[in-house]
Design a protein around this motif. Structure first.
Motif, short mmCIF file in Angstrom:
data_model
loop_
_atom_site.label_atom_id
_atom_site.label_comp_id
_atom_site.label_asym_id
_atom_site.label_seq_id
_atom_site.Cartn_x
_atom_site.Cartn_y
_atom_site.Cartn_z
N ARG A 16 11.30 2.48 -31.95
CA ARG A 16 10.34 1.60 -32.63
C ARG A 16 9.27 2.35 -33.43
N CYS A 17 9.65 3.48 -33.99
CA CYS A 17 8.67 4.27 -34.75
C CYS A 17 8.35 3.63 -36.11
N ILE A 59 16.93 -4.82 -34.76
CA ILE A 59 17.44 -4.13 -33.56
C ILE A 59 16.78 -4.72 -32.32
N PRO A 92 14.81 8.94 -37.68
CA PRO A 92 14.82 10.26 -37.03
C PRO A 92 15.61 10.27 -35.72
N ALA A 93 15.84 9.10 -35.14
CA ALA A 93 16.53 9.05 -33.84
C ALA A 93 18.05 8.87 -34.01
S1 SF4 Z 1 13.50 4.63 -37.75
FE1 SF4 Z 1 15.10 4.46 -36.19
S2 SF4 Z 1 14.05 4.67 -34.24
FE2 SF4 Z 1 12.46 4.27 -35.78
S3 SF4 Z 1 12.21 2.02 -35.73
FE3 SF4 Z 1 13.72 2.44 -37.32
S4 SF4 Z 1 15.70 2.30 -36.24
FE4 SF4 Z 1 14.11 2.48 -34.65
#
Ligand code: SF4
Ligand code: SF4
Length: 443
Positions: free
Chosen positions: A25-26, A50, A84-85
């Motif tokens: 959730r960044c 998501i 980034p994840a």
């Molecule tokens: S960049 Fe990736 S980890 Fe961050 S909120 Fe969006 S989907 Fe989730």
């Protein structure tokens, strides 16, 4: 058709919880998401979607409540490289749609119509041949001209009518036959023709084959190939998508080829993702790997090949990325490098070229308001850079931007300066013309 969606009944749903929980959730993905940029709503962002999938998977939310958010997602996957994840958003989207689509309350007739199109006309080699034949007949009988003159389709079904009115004219679509170049001793290329590409934009396929042959390739077109299955996967018909993948793998195994080449970024992305699609199928997983390892986008391969002397292509040209070519296949530079190789061509980078044009498979028809908003913003940028040619590398983008060029010429793009008509051409068409001009110059 199943009954209405159940509330808080997670055990009956197989939503991709494992993938969804990877999101931390960044919010780094928000700036990349076109639907979030337009609406400013968290529910229309990757992070929000998501979270909705996760909540439904855990039983906190009625799955029906998440359908509108998933429906408005274009599937452009610009959120993936921004994350980034490494959250596999595409997989989350397609798995969720596959799970929820059969439960969607839908009028019976509409369900039948989708089935005929997806599983019949686009789902079988005979269906593709029939569609192509019907489209030719439609033009040969003058029905296309009649429909365009009367504007009846645009009045009755505006999104479809506008798309139809923008299709290439018969003269262009009929283009010259495939190249007569002698068999080269370069790589052997098995050409993947696609479905809508082969029906409505076959002249692009022919141009690409001529370019490949001029670059010394031996080009084969394996019979029996079908749609890549992307449209089925995007619309939640997973079973049909996998059937397409298995058929194509089988067909292309029959030919000895170094590469499997196509001109559509979206199809190419699906072909390269067959190993993910079939990862759980021990009979097909290895075959899918072998198939995908030979797949290349047209621009990716031609960028590595020597071309004959190119003649001038005098125009200011800009390029709109195909989302799936860029975000999924990672092909960013080859299309630009190829355009820069053409003498006379003045390349202008399009600001925001990486942002979706609003095409997204059938999104143009299913979400016309958002699709037009993104399209008009794109065409305003094209008008601003002053290009007379807009180069493309994917089937839905090509059709969408043809529609955008028509809107621009009609003065229907708000905020755009008046411009001379913009031509929308696939990179293969530009190279083909430059090769022909080079041959004329040499002769
Ligand atoms: S960049 Fe990736 S980890 Fe961050 S909120 Fe969006 S989907 Fe989730
Ligand atoms: S696929 Fe495109 S529209 Fe959908 S959430 Fe990701 S960036 Fe937004």
């Amino acid at each position: 058709m199943s009954g209405p969606l159940k509330l808080r009944d997670p055990e009956t749903l197989r939503l991709p919880l494992e993938a969804a929980v990877q999101c931390m959730r960044c919010g780094f993905c928000l700036a990349a998401c076109p639907t979030y940029q337009v609406t400013g709503l968290e529910t229309q962002s990757p992070r929000g979607r998501i979270h909705l999938v996760r909540s439904a998977a855990e039983g906190w939310l009625d799955p029906a409540a998440i359908l509108p958010a998933l429906d408005l997602c274009i599937g452009c996957r610009a959120c993936e490289p921004a994350c980034p994840a490494g959250v596999p958003y595409g997989q989350i989207l397609e798995a969720s749609r596959a799970e929820l689509e059969p439960r969607r309350p839908r009028p019976w007739l509409e369900g039948v119509a989708w089935r005929v199109v997806l599983r019949g006309l686009l789902g079988r080699p005979w269906g593709l041949r029939l569609s192509r034949w019907l489209y030719r007949l439609y033009r040969a009988l003058g029905l296309q001209g009649l429909i365009r003159r009367t504007g009846v389709l645009e009045r009755l079904l505006p999104p479809l009518g506008e798309l139809e009115a923008s299709l290439p004219s018969p003269e262009r679509a009929d283009g010259p036959a495939r190249g007569k170049a002698p068999l080269g001793n370069g790589p052997r290329v098995a050409f993947f023709s696609g479905c809508v590409q082969a029906i409505a934009l076959d002249h692009v396929n022919q141009a690409a084959i001529r370019v490949l042959e001029a670059a010394g390739c031996q080009v084969l077109i394996p019979p029996g190939q079908g749609c890549c299955g992307a449209v089925h996967a995007h619309l939640g018909d997973r079973e049909a998508a996998l059937a397409q993948a298995r058929r194509n793998i089988e067909v292309f195994e029959q030919v000895e080829a170094d590469w499997i080449v196509n001109v559509a970024g979206g199809c190419g992305a699906a072909l390269k993702e067959y190993p993910d699609w079939l990862a759980g199928d021990p009979q097909w997983a290895e075959r899918a790997q072998a198939f995908a390892s030979r797949c290349r986008d047209f621009t990716e391969l031609v960028d590595q090949l020597p071309l004959p002397e190119l003649g001038p292509f005098e125009a200011a040209v800009t390029y709109q990325d195909s989302c799936h070519l860029r975000n999924v296949q990672g092909v960013v530079d080859p299309p630009r490098r190829l355009l820069r190789r053409v003498p006379g061509l003045r390349y202008v980078e399009l600001p925001g070229a990486a942002q979706c044009c609003g095409a997204g498979g059938v999104y143009t028809l299913t979400q016309p308001a958002m699709s037009r908003e993104l399209l008009d913003a794109k065409m305003a940028q094209v008008a601003q850079v002053g290009a007379s040619v807009l180069a493309v590398a994917n089937t839905p983008c090509h059709l969408q931007l043809l529609m955008g060029a028509r809107r621009l010429a009609q003065g229907r793009v708000g905020g755009a300066p008046a411009t001379a008509p913009v031509q929308v051409l696939h990179i293969a068409e530009i190279l083909d013309r430059a090769i022909q001009a080079g041959a004329r110059g040499a002769g």
